[in-house]
Design an enzyme around this catalytic site. Structure first.
Site, PDB file in Angstrom:
ATOM      1  N   HIS A   1       9.114  -3.124  -4.205  1.00 14.75           N
ATOM      2  CA  HIS A   1       8.104  -4.185  -4.114  1.00 14.75           C
ATOM      3  C   HIS A   1       7.639  -4.568  -5.510  1.00 14.75           C
ATOM      4  O   HIS A   1       7.184  -3.724  -6.270  1.00 14.75           O
ATOM      5  CB  HIS A   1       6.901  -3.723  -3.291  1.00 14.75           C
ATOM      6  CG  HIS A   1       7.134  -3.822  -1.818  1.00 14.75           C
ATOM      7  ND1 HIS A   1       6.110  -3.819  -0.902  1.00 14.75           N
ATOM      8  CD2 HIS A   1       8.281  -3.950  -1.113  1.00 14.75           C
ATOM      9  CE1 HIS A   1       6.620  -3.937   0.316  1.00 14.75           C
ATOM     10  NE2 HIS A   1       7.933  -4.005   0.210  1.00 14.75           N
TER      11      HIS A   1
ATOM     12  N   PRO B   1      -7.484   6.261  -0.016  1.00 14.42           N
ATOM     13  CA  PRO B   1      -6.099   5.784  -0.022  1.00 14.42           C
ATOM     14  C   PRO B   1      -5.896   4.347  -0.534  1.00 14.42           C
ATOM     15  O   PRO B   1      -4.759   3.902  -0.685  1.00 14.42           O
ATOM     16  CB  PRO B   1      -5.673   5.905   1.442  1.00 14.42           C
ATOM     17  CG  PRO B   1      -6.933   5.926   2.221  1.00 14.42           C
ATOM     18  CD  PRO B   1      -7.978   6.518   1.353  1.00 14.42           C
TER      19      PRO B   1
ATOM     20  N   TYR C   1      -3.647  -6.452   1.153  1.00 11.35           N
ATOM     21  CA  TYR C   1      -4.964  -5.792   1.139  1.00 11.35           C
ATOM     22  C   TYR C   1      -5.986  -6.886   1.384  1.00 11.35           C
ATOM     23  O   TYR C   1      -6.030  -7.876   0.644  1.00 11.35           O
ATOM     24  CB  TYR C   1      -5.248  -5.155  -0.224  1.00 11.35           C
ATOM     25  CG  TYR C   1      -4.411  -3.933  -0.543  1.00 11.35           C
ATOM     26  CD1 TYR C   1      -4.869  -2.654  -0.259  1.00 11.35           C
ATOM     27  CD2 TYR C   1      -3.162  -4.052  -1.165  1.00 11.35           C
ATOM     28  CE1 TYR C   1      -4.116  -1.521  -0.569  1.00 11.35           C
ATOM     29  CE2 TYR C   1      -2.404  -2.926  -1.483  1.00 11.35           C
ATOM     30  CZ  TYR C   1      -2.891  -1.669  -1.184  1.00 11.35           C
ATOM     31  OH  TYR C   1      -2.151  -0.552  -1.490  1.00 11.35           O
TER      32      TYR C   1
ATOM     33  N   TYR D   1      -1.817  -0.003 -10.556  1.00  6.67           N
ATOM     34  CA  TYR D   1      -1.206   0.108  -9.229  1.00  6.67           C
ATOM     35  C   TYR D   1       0.193   0.719  -9.315  1.00  6.67           C
ATOM     36  O   TYR D   1       0.555   1.579  -8.494  1.00  6.67           O
ATOM     37  CB  TYR D   1      -1.151  -1.265  -8.534  1.00  6.67           C
ATOM     38  CG  TYR D   1      -0.857  -1.138  -7.059  1.00  6.67           C
ATOM     39  CD1 TYR D   1      -1.881  -1.029  -6.127  1.00  6.67           C
ATOM     40  CD2 TYR D   1       0.461  -1.081  -6.589  1.00  6.67           C
ATOM     41  CE1 TYR D   1      -1.613  -0.870  -4.771  1.00  6.67           C
ATOM     42  CE2 TYR D   1       0.744  -0.922  -5.248  1.00  6.67           C
ATOM     43  CZ  TYR D   1      -0.290  -0.826  -4.343  1.00  6.67           C
ATOM     44  OH  TYR D   1      -0.022  -0.662  -2.997  1.00  6.67           O
TER      45      TYR D   1
ATOM     46  N   LYS E   1      -2.726   6.298  -4.381  1.00  4.47           N
ATOM     47  CA  LYS E   1      -2.550   7.169  -5.541  1.00  4.47           C
ATOM     48  C   LYS E   1      -2.419   8.666  -5.228  1.00  4.47           C
ATOM     49  O   LYS E   1      -2.061   9.450  -6.108  1.00  4.47           O
ATOM     50  CB  LYS E   1      -3.737   6.979  -6.516  1.00  4.47           C
ATOM     51  CG  LYS E   1      -3.717   5.652  -7.241  1.00  4.47           C
ATOM     52  CD  LYS E   1      -2.688   5.663  -8.359  1.00  4.47           C
ATOM     53  CE  LYS E   1      -2.207   4.302  -8.744  1.00  4.47           C
ATOM     54  NZ  LYS E   1      -0.925   3.898  -8.156  1.00  4.47           N
TER      55      LYS E   1
END
Ligand code: RFL
Ligand code: PHB
Length: 389
Positions: A72, A292, A200, A384, A296
């Site tokens: 991704h 979450p 998200y 990220y 990580k």
């Protein structure tokens, strides 16, 4: 029994450490409280940083990950009527890989078994003795039979509820904790993911996340009350609530189906310092927990394994304890940055029960800044995909 490194916990941290040590001729025995099926039944992480992918390669366990994992190069963020994309490839040139923790664990078990690795399942009453001496040992029971392992080192890879952290005396341990006033209700379903990348979403009804495991397996989460019970949620109620929280474009095409797993996870930030006491080294969730939201947890466990594995190699191959002596400081330096990112991203994306109108304005301004600012997107992408180690 005798081994070089006694590893408490047969989750991803313990298995990865054991397999990496094995590749360099260092022996270990893993002690796991549950059965293998139980460990593989826990549905957890899905997003892997390149650091973990590299460790899996080094462990000789990355073939399936490369064949079946999805790369991704970005993720979608939505709030109000806005949807924008953080482009990892453009900002930092590094992707993440979508491959479930269950599969990582399965591959590591297969590798340990293929190379004759010793794993004791169903162990009870594990006690670590003499961790502050040069000759530690571990005692435990299997089926009522007492056992003992003498070793050079103990790796505490037994998660948040394990015994390793509590072996460090209270006057040596400093714990930092933040409990969030909500949980995540997660559903796994054999349906195609609603989008080719994760979404998200900060909606007025609370956070939602659209994730996946593969082309026919989706993972969705919605923010829920800590008092909630998965039994209170029919599949239909879950899908309807999810649709209300994600962008219309995706809600309109969401494919729903029966859930094959449904559970609630509380959200917590936690760190214990130091991560080493004598010959006991804490790794992964045994030492720290992140909410979450930033994906990580498993990845931070992997960076601990990296530092510990190199410290142990230096000890056995070069007779140097430098890597072990600096383990705690080096691991914690990275842990705290992952904690910060997870806390920030959680704060940005959830609706808090005590949130004032001012707090909400700040959250929306932060989201708008992230949508408009290349610098903010780059910082987000850098965190990220995972800070270097
Ligand atoms: P684990 O996986 O908890 O494994 C510890 C093992 O130790 C055993 N054990 C004992 N064994 C012997 N004696 C004892 N006294 C013992 N006490 C415990 C346990 O049975 C277990 O098998 O810790 P480890 O190996 O450090 O791995 C950490 C990860 O599991 C965790 O950080 C991640 O799952 C967190 N996480 C995520 N991390 C990511 O990097 N990316 C993600 O996308 C992501 N999503 C998530 C997550 C965690 C979640 N939940 C449910 C907490 C999503 C969720 C919903
Ligand atoms: C997951 O797929 O389980 C997942 C993905 C991203 C997160 C958390 C969990 O931030």
């Amino acid at each position: 029994m005798r081994t070089q490194v006694a590893i408490i916990g047969g989750g991803p941290s313990g298995l990865l450490l054991s397999q990496l040590l094995h590749k360099h001729g260092i022996q270990s025995i893993i002690l796991e409280r549950k059965t293998k099926d139980y460990v593989l039944g826990r549905i957890r992480a899905g997003v892997l940083e390149q650091g973990l992918v590299r460790l899996m390669e080094e462990a000789g366990c990355a073939d399936r990950l490369h064949a079946e994992g999805f790369t991704h190069e970005g993720t979608l963020i939505s709030y109000g009527k806005e949807v924008f994309r953080i482009d990892f490839a453009k900002h930092v040139g590094t992707p993440v890989v979508i491959y479930g923790q269950t599969e990582v664990t399965r591959d590591l078990y297969a590798a340990r078994e293929a190379s004759g690795g010793q794993i004791e399942f169903n162990v009870e009453d594990v006690v670590i003795h003499g961790a502050d001496t040069d000759a530690p040992h571990v005692t435990y029971n299997i089926g009522g039979e007492p056992k003992r392992i003498t070793c050079d080192f103990v790796a505490g890879c037994d998660g948040f509820h394990g015994v390793s952290r509590k072996t460090i005396p209270e006057n040596v341990r400093q714990e930092y904790e933040k409990i969030y006033p909500f949980g995540w209700l997660g559903v796994l379903s054999e349906t195609p993911p609603v989008n080719h990348e994760l979404i998200y979403s900060n909606s007025p009804r609370g956070f939602a996340l659209c994730s996946m495991r593969h082309a026919q397996l989706s993972r969705y989460y919605i923010q829920c009350s800590l008092n909630d019970d998965p039994q209170n949620w029919t599949d239909n109620a879950f899908w309807e609530e999810l649709k209300r929280r994600i962008p219309d474009e995706q809600a309109d095409v969401l494919v729903t189906g029966p859930s094959i797993e449904k559970s609630i996870a509380p959200l917590r930030s936690f760190v214990t310092e130091p991560m080493r006491w004598g010959r006991l080294f804490l790794c992964g969730d045994a030492a720290h927990i992140v909410p979450p939201t930033g994906a990580k947890g498993l990845n931070t466990a992997a960076s601990d394994v990296h530092y510990l594995y190199h410290g142990l190699r230096e000890f056995y191959e070069r007779n140097s304890s430098d890597g072990l002596d600096t383990y705690s400081a080096r691991a914690l330096a990275r842990v705290w940055k992952a904690e910060r990112f997870s806390w920030w991203f959680t704060s940005l994306m959830h609706r808090f029960p005590e949130q004032t109108p001012f707090d909400l304005k700040m959250q929306m301004a932060d989201l708008e800044f992230l949508r408009e600012s290349t610098a903010a997107q780059k910082a987000m992408a850098e965190n990220y995909v995972g800070l270097p180690y």
